[in-house]
Design a protein around this motif. Structure first.
Motif, short mmCIF file in Angstrom:
data_model
loop_
_atom_site.label_atom_id
_atom_site.label_comp_id
_atom_site.label_asym_id
_atom_site.label_seq_id
_atom_site.Cartn_x
_atom_site.Cartn_y
_atom_site.Cartn_z
N PRO A 321 19.92 22.81 -23.88
CA PRO A 321 19.23 22.94 -25.16
C PRO A 321 19.98 23.90 -26.09
O PRO A 321 20.67 24.82 -25.63
CB PRO A 321 17.86 23.51 -24.77
N VAL A 322 19.84 23.68 -27.37
CA VAL A 322 20.57 24.47 -28.36
C VAL A 322 20.24 25.96 -28.22
O VAL A 322 21.13 26.82 -28.36
CB VAL A 322 20.24 23.99 -29.78
N LEU A 323 18.98 26.28 -27.92
CA LEU A 323 18.58 27.68 -27.78
C LEU A 323 19.36 28.36 -26.65
O LEU A 323 19.82 29.50 -26.80
CB LEU A 323 17.08 27.77 -27.52
N LEU A 324 19.53 27.67 -25.53
CA LEU A 324 20.29 28.23 -24.41
C LEU A 324 21.77 28.34 -24.74
O LEU A 324 22.45 29.27 -24.29
CB LEU A 324 20.10 27.38 -23.15
N GLN A 325 22.28 27.40 -25.52
CA GLN A 325 23.69 27.48 -25.91
C GLN A 325 23.96 28.73 -26.72
O GLN A 325 24.97 29.42 -26.51
CB GLN A 325 24.08 26.23 -26.71
N TYR A 326 23.07 29.05 -27.64
CA TYR A 326 23.24 30.27 -28.43
C TYR A 326 22.97 31.51 -27.57
O TYR A 326 23.64 32.53 -27.70
CB TYR A 326 22.30 30.26 -29.65
N GLY A 327 21.96 31.42 -26.69
CA GLY A 327 21.65 32.56 -25.82
C GLY A 327 22.77 32.89 -24.87
O GLY A 327 22.97 34.05 -24.49
N SER A 328 23.55 31.87 -24.47
CA SER A 328 24.64 32.10 -23.52
C SER A 328 25.78 32.92 -24.13
O SER A 328 26.66 33.38 -23.40
CB SER A 328 25.18 30.76 -23.01
N GLU A 329 25.76 33.11 -25.45
CA GLU A 329 26.77 33.97 -26.07
C GLU A 329 26.64 35.41 -25.59
O GLU A 329 27.61 36.17 -25.65
CB GLU A 329 26.62 33.92 -27.60
N LEU A 330 25.45 35.79 -25.12
CA LEU A 330 25.24 37.14 -24.59
C LEU A 330 25.68 37.26 -23.13
O LEU A 330 25.58 38.34 -22.55
CB LEU A 330 23.76 37.51 -24.70
#
Length: 379
Positions: A321-330
């Motif tokens: 999901p897009v939310l996890l893709q952005y969260g994985s930046e951390l």
């Protein structure tokens, strides 16, 4: 964290004490050395997405030339280990239920006759859905063999001769970076990051929690050493152990499993050092809120497993999901995975790796700053 205010002698003393605790204790020494080595060896051999040694069952109502030819081709493929003929379709259920076969083939009575006449022919493939990924891959292998069956018939030969002058399209498939699609080439570099992450989280996290349990951490906080010096000194042993293990992992991957190392070794070691620092910093942050070693271990496990799953080392990031893709930046492992895959398989350049290196460094600085702030609250 201004370096000129740090007392390097005090930090060296804490580092020496940490290394002595880790290496002189037989249990700690065993846990640091043996499990990571066993993991990379076992995972290197056992963890694979390739489908091999498949057991197949079939029911042949046709018993003609082309059904026997299809069975012969399956039997000659290295993918399939055994081909077992069943007496009837009622036996398929037991074979699949007992996992004696990954799938079963059922040939119609007119299978060979329809192929010989150039007519559409059907063969039923019954798959074991409990092993969905392996079943789908094996089914695609069978589909390719089935589609190729009719090319040797007299009718197909005649058609090919009559259409010899007609234009045709030839597909030339070429895989970059991993020509043979060898799963170990993809997985072993990622495994270096997985094991290093868990090692950094556990080694650093348990060191603080262990001192809390025996009552020496409070004494350390009231010593002349500042919280910043304590935090950095706690990170150094984990970084050294991470680099030592990383070196062993690289040697095993390259010389033991034949994974190519195409890129810069210096870039790889720089990434490993920063990643070990980041992993230790996250472990230090976890340990700062843990009162016991058990809590620190559970905290490291709670953070480590999701970091591995959303790093792109196991499943593609684009499928998340897009939310996890952005969260994985951390997640520092996401950026280390990009670098280690690039160094091993792509010969990635230093400018191309700078963005990922910068993100790993930023994550480590933030995590260390949070841990230092938590240490100061306890003074």
């Amino acid at each position: 964290m201004n370096m000129h205010i740090l007392n390097l002698r005090r930090m060296a003393t804490i580092v020496q004490k940490e290394l002595l605790v880790l290496l002189c204790n037989p249990t700690s020494r065993f846990l640091i050395i043996m499990p990571p080595l066993l993991q990379i060896i076992i995972f290197g051999w056992a963890a694979t997405m390739e489908v091999k040694n498949v057991h197949v069952a079939y029911v042949n109502h046709d018993n003609g030339l082309w059904s026997r030819e299809l069975i012969h081709r399956l039997d000659g493929s290295p993918t399939f280990k055994s081909i077992v003929e069943l007496n009837g379709q009622q036996e398929i259920k037991d074979v699949i239920d007992d996992q004696k076969a990954l799938f079963a083939l059922v040939f119609d009575q007119d299978f060979s006759r329809r192929i010989e006449k150039g007519m559409p022919a059907q063969v039923q493939i019954i798959l074991d859905g409990r092993r969905s990924n392996a079943a789908q891959i094996a089914a695609s292998y069978v589909s390719e063999i089935v589609q190729d069956i009719g090319s040797g018939t007299p009718l197909a030969t005649t058609i090919n001769k009559n259409t010899a002058g007609m234009p045709s399209v030839n597909i030339d498939i070429r895989c970059w970076f991993n020509p043979n699609l060898d799963f170990q080439w993809f997985f072993l570099p990622n495994l270096i990051g997985m094991i290093s992450l868990m090692l950094g989280l556990v080694v650093t996290g348990l060191s603080v929690a262990r001192e809390r349990e025996i009552g020496t951490f409070d004494q350390l906080l009231v010593s002349p050493a500042t919280p910043t010096e304590i935090a950095l000194a706690k990170l150094v042993p984990g970084c050294l152990i991470g680099l030592a293990h990383g070196t062993i992992f690289i040697l095993i991957a390259v010389f033991g499993f034949g994974v190519p190392l195409n890129g810069s070794v210096l870039l790889l070691y720089t990434a490993m050092l920063l990643f070990a620092f980041a992993s230790g910093a996250v472990g230090l942050m976890v340990s700062s809120v843990s009162a016991t070693q058990q809590q620190a271990f559970l905290g490291a496990f709670t953070i480590g497993v999701p970091c591995i799953l959303i790093s792109g080392a196991v499943t593609p990031l684009i499928n998340m999901p897009v939310l996890l893709q952005y969260g994985s930046e951390l997640n520092p492992m996401r950026h280390f995975t990009a670098i280690v895959q690039g160094v091993f398989l792509k010969d990635i350049t230093v400018p191309a790796a700078m963005t990922s290196l910068g993100k790993i460094m930023l994550i480590s600085l933030v995590a260390t700053s949070v841990a230092v702030w938590m240490f100061k609250r306890r003074r």
